[in-house]
Design a protein around this motif. Structure first.
Motif, PDB file in Angstrom:
ATOM      1  N   ILE A  17       0.858  -1.189   0.000  1.00 22.73           N
ATOM      2  CA  ILE A  17       0.000   0.000   0.000  1.00 22.73           C
ATOM      3  C   ILE A  17       0.893   1.237   0.000  1.00 22.73           C
ATOM      4  N   SER A  18       0.512   2.196  -0.823  1.00 22.08           N
ATOM      5  CA  SER A  18       1.202   3.487  -0.850  1.00 22.08           C
ATOM      6  C   SER A  18       0.218   4.555  -0.416  1.00 22.08           C
ATOM      7  N   ILE A  19       0.708   5.506   0.364  1.00 25.09           N
ATOM      8  CA  ILE A  19      -0.116   6.648   0.766  1.00 25.09           C
ATOM      9  C   ILE A  19       0.566   7.907   0.227  1.00 25.09           C
ATOM     10  N   TYR A  20      -0.146   8.598  -0.653  1.00 24.89           N
ATOM     11  CA  TYR A  20       0.408   9.817  -1.242  1.00 24.89           C
ATOM     12  C   TYR A  20       0.520  10.931  -0.206  1.00 24.89           C
ATOM     13  N   THR A  21       1.478  11.819  -0.431  1.00 19.22           N
ATOM     14  CA  THR A  21       1.551  13.032   0.380  1.00 19.22           C
ATOM     15  C   THR A  21       0.320  13.881   0.074  1.00 19.22           C
ATOM     16  N   GLU A  22       0.045  14.851   0.941  1.00 17.43           N
ATOM     17  CA  GLU A  22      -1.156  15.667   0.737  1.00 17.43           C
ATOM     18  C   GLU A  22      -1.119  16.425  -0.581  1.00 17.43           C
ATOM     19  N   ASP A  23       0.030  16.926  -0.996  1.00 15.40           N
ATOM     20  CA  ASP A  23       0.127  17.672  -2.255  1.00 15.40           C
ATOM     21  C   ASP A  23      -0.173  16.789  -3.461  1.00 15.40           C
ATOM     22  N   ILE A  24       0.439  15.617  -3.483  1.00 16.17           N
ATOM     23  CA  ILE A  24       0.234  14.711  -4.607  1.00 16.17           C
ATOM     24  C   ILE A  24      -1.202  14.192  -4.610  1.00 16.17           C
ATOM     25  N   PHE A  25      -1.746  13.891  -3.424  1.00 16.93           N
ATOM     26  CA  PHE A  25      -3.115  13.398  -3.342  1.00 16.93           C
ATOM     27  C   PHE A  25      -4.096  14.451  -3.851  1.00 16.93           C
ATOM     28  N   GLU A  26      -3.898  15.695  -3.467  1.00 20.79           N
ATOM     29  CA  GLU A  26      -4.778  16.775  -3.932  1.00 20.79           C
ATOM     30  C   GLU A  26      -4.717  16.884  -5.454  1.00 20.79           C
ATOM     31  N   ARG A  27      -3.526  16.787  -6.010  1.00 19.82           N
ATOM     32  CA  ARG A  27      -3.362  16.848  -7.467  1.00 19.82           C
ATOM     33  C   ARG A  27      -4.060  15.665  -8.140  1.00 19.82           C
ATOM     34  N   ARG A  28      -3.932  14.465  -7.558  1.00 23.63           N
ATOM     35  CA  ARG A  28      -4.600  13.283  -8.113  1.00 23.63           C
ATOM     36  C   ARG A  28      -6.121  13.443  -8.081  1.00 23.63           C
ATOM     37  N   CYS A  29      -6.640  14.049  -7.011  1.00 21.21           N
ATOM     38  CA  CYS A  29      -8.084  14.305  -6.937  1.00 21.21           C
ATOM     39  C   CYS A  29      -8.519  15.227  -8.074  1.00 21.21           C
ATOM     40  N   GLN A  30      -7.758  16.288  -8.295  1.00 26.21           N
ATOM     41  CA  GLN A  30      -8.079  17.229  -9.368  1.00 26.21           C
ATOM     42  C   GLN A  30      -8.008  16.543 -10.734  1.00 26.21           C
ATOM     43  N   GLU A  31      -6.973  15.723 -10.934  1.00 23.00           N
ATOM     44  CA  GLU A  31      -6.841  14.995 -12.192  1.00 23.00           C
ATOM     45  C   GLU A  31      -8.009  14.037 -12.399  1.00 23.00           C
ATOM     46  N   GLU A  32      -8.460  13.426 -11.320  1.00 30.65           N
ATOM     47  CA  GLU A  32      -9.564  12.470 -11.434  1.00 30.65           C
ATOM     48  C   GLU A  32     -10.871  13.171 -11.788  1.00 30.65           C
ATOM     49  N   ILE A  33     -11.071  14.369 -11.271  1.00 28.21           N
ATOM     50  CA  ILE A  33     -12.260  15.143 -11.646  1.00 28.21           C
ATOM     51  C   ILE A  33     -12.241  15.419 -13.147  1.00 28.21           C
ATOM     52  N   ILE A  34     -11.097  15.833 -13.648  1.00 33.33           N
ATOM     53  CA  ILE A  34     -10.965  16.119 -15.081  1.00 33.33           C
ATOM     54  C   ILE A  34     -11.187  14.849 -15.896  1.00 33.33           C
ATOM     55  N   ARG A  35     -10.554  13.750 -15.494  1.00 34.18           N
ATOM     56  CA  ARG A  35     -10.686  12.483 -16.214  1.00 34.18           C
ATOM     57  C   ARG A  35     -12.143  12.005 -16.209  1.00 34.18           C
ATOM     58  N   SER A  36     -12.799  12.115 -15.053  1.00 32.40           N
ATOM     59  CA  SER A  36     -14.201  11.694 -14.956  1.00 32.40           C
ATOM     60  C   SER A  36     -15.093  12.518 -15.866  1.00 32.40           C
ATOM     61  N   ASP A  37     -14.828  13.822 -15.930  1.00 32.88           N
ATOM     62  CA  ASP A  37     -15.616  14.687 -16.812  1.00 32.88           C
ATOM     63  C   ASP A  37     -15.418  14.294 -18.273  1.00 32.88           C
ATOM     64  N   GLU A  38     -14.167  14.036 -18.643  1.00 37.84           N
ATOM     65  CA  GLU A  38     -13.865  13.685 -20.032  1.00 37.84           C
ATOM     66  C   GLU A  38     -14.434  12.320 -20.404  1.00 37.84           C
ATOM     67  N   ASP A  39     -14.311  11.347 -19.496  1.00 40.72           N
ATOM     68  CA  ASP A  39     -14.735   9.965 -19.779  1.00 40.72           C
ATOM     69  C   ASP A  39     -16.188   9.693 -19.410  1.00 40.72           C
ATOM     70  N   LYS A  40     -16.846  10.689 -18.820  1.00 37.85           N
ATOM     71  CA  LYS A  40     -18.224  10.504 -18.327  1.00 37.85           C
ATOM     72  C   LYS A  40     -18.294   9.320 -17.349  1.00 37.85           C
ATOM     73  N   SER A  41     -17.251   9.234 -16.501  1.00 40.39           N
ATOM     74  CA  SER A  41     -17.204   8.167 -15.499  1.00 40.39           C
ATOM     75  C   SER A  41     -17.415   8.772 -14.115  1.00 40.39           C
ATOM     76  N   SER A  42     -17.397   7.927 -13.113  1.00 36.01           N
ATOM     77  CA  SER A  42     -17.597   8.429 -11.754  1.00 36.01           C
ATOM     78  C   SER A  42     -16.552   7.832 -10.825  1.00 36.01           C
ATOM     79  N   PHE A  43     -16.432   8.428  -9.656  1.00 38.71           N
ATOM     80  CA  PHE A  43     -15.561   7.893  -8.611  1.00 38.71           C
ATOM     81  C   PHE A  43     -16.149   8.254  -7.265  1.00 38.71           C
ATOM     82  N   VAL A  44     -15.668   7.570  -6.232  1.00 36.38           N
ATOM     83  CA  VAL A  44     -16.109   7.834  -4.866  1.00 36.38           C
ATOM     84  C   VAL A  44     -14.933   8.411  -4.092  1.00 36.38           C
ATOM     85  N   TYR A  45     -15.209   9.477  -3.357  1.00 40.54           N
ATOM     86  CA  TYR A  45     -14.207  10.125  -2.509  1.00 40.54           C
ATOM     87  C   TYR A  45     -14.654   9.958  -1.060  1.00 40.54           C
TER      88      TYR A  45
END
Length: 154
Positions: A17-45
């Motif tokens: 298991i890897s746990i991202y630092t807060e900066d990287i995790f925040e960036r991954r969340c933002q990237e996932e929002i963009i990816r979900s919008d583009e792919d019309k997919s969903s995720f759970v936070y």
């Protein structure tokens, strides 16, 4: 202090298991929002706030047992694309269940409960039912837009 505890726990049991630092995790969340919008997919936070969990469970021993069960369960059931990271100011852990909806969280919460039962730690359900509120994206945005539209109609 909780950060060190979690890293030691992962290391001790050699969990993959890897746990991202807060900066990287925040960036991954933002990237996932963009990816979900583009792919019309969903995720759970989902957020697991250290202080709230400590207060809910009442003592340090229970909190440590919670995190033991949490990490063990994730290591046994982790999908390769799920993301774990520290929240702002390392105040807790955030979890992204990618390409998932509420049923994905419901299944994982059930696994947490079953694993906790094996450890005679059924009070984990206090945390899962009362303090953890999963957010499904983009449903949460659609809900907000629907509420705003409803207010405008009134």
């Amino acid at each position: 202090m909780m950060k060190e505890y979690l890293f030691n726990l992962i290391k001790k049991h050699q969990y993959n298991i890897s746990i991202y630092t807060e900066d990287i995790f925040e960036r991954r969340c933002q990237e996932e929002i963009i990816r979900s919008d583009e792919d019309k997919s969903s995720f759970v936070y989902v957020e697991f706030d250290f202080e709230t969990i400590d207060n809910t469970l009442g003592n340090k021993a229970n909190s440590q047992q919670f995190w033991n069960v949490f990490i063990e369960t994730l290591s046994q059931n982790k999908r390769g694309n799920d993301i774990l990271g520290f929240l702002e100011h390392e105040s807790g852990i955030g979890l992204l269940l990618l390409d998932s909806k509420l049923d994905g969280w419901t299944r994982l919460a059930g696994r947490f409960s079953r694993n906790a039962s094996k450890h005679n730690f059924d009070i984990i359900n206090l945390v899962l039912e009362k303090t953890v509120k999963p957010i499904v994206y983009p449903s949460c945005i659609q809900d907000i837009q629907a509420q705003q539209a409803q207010k405008q109609e009134q």
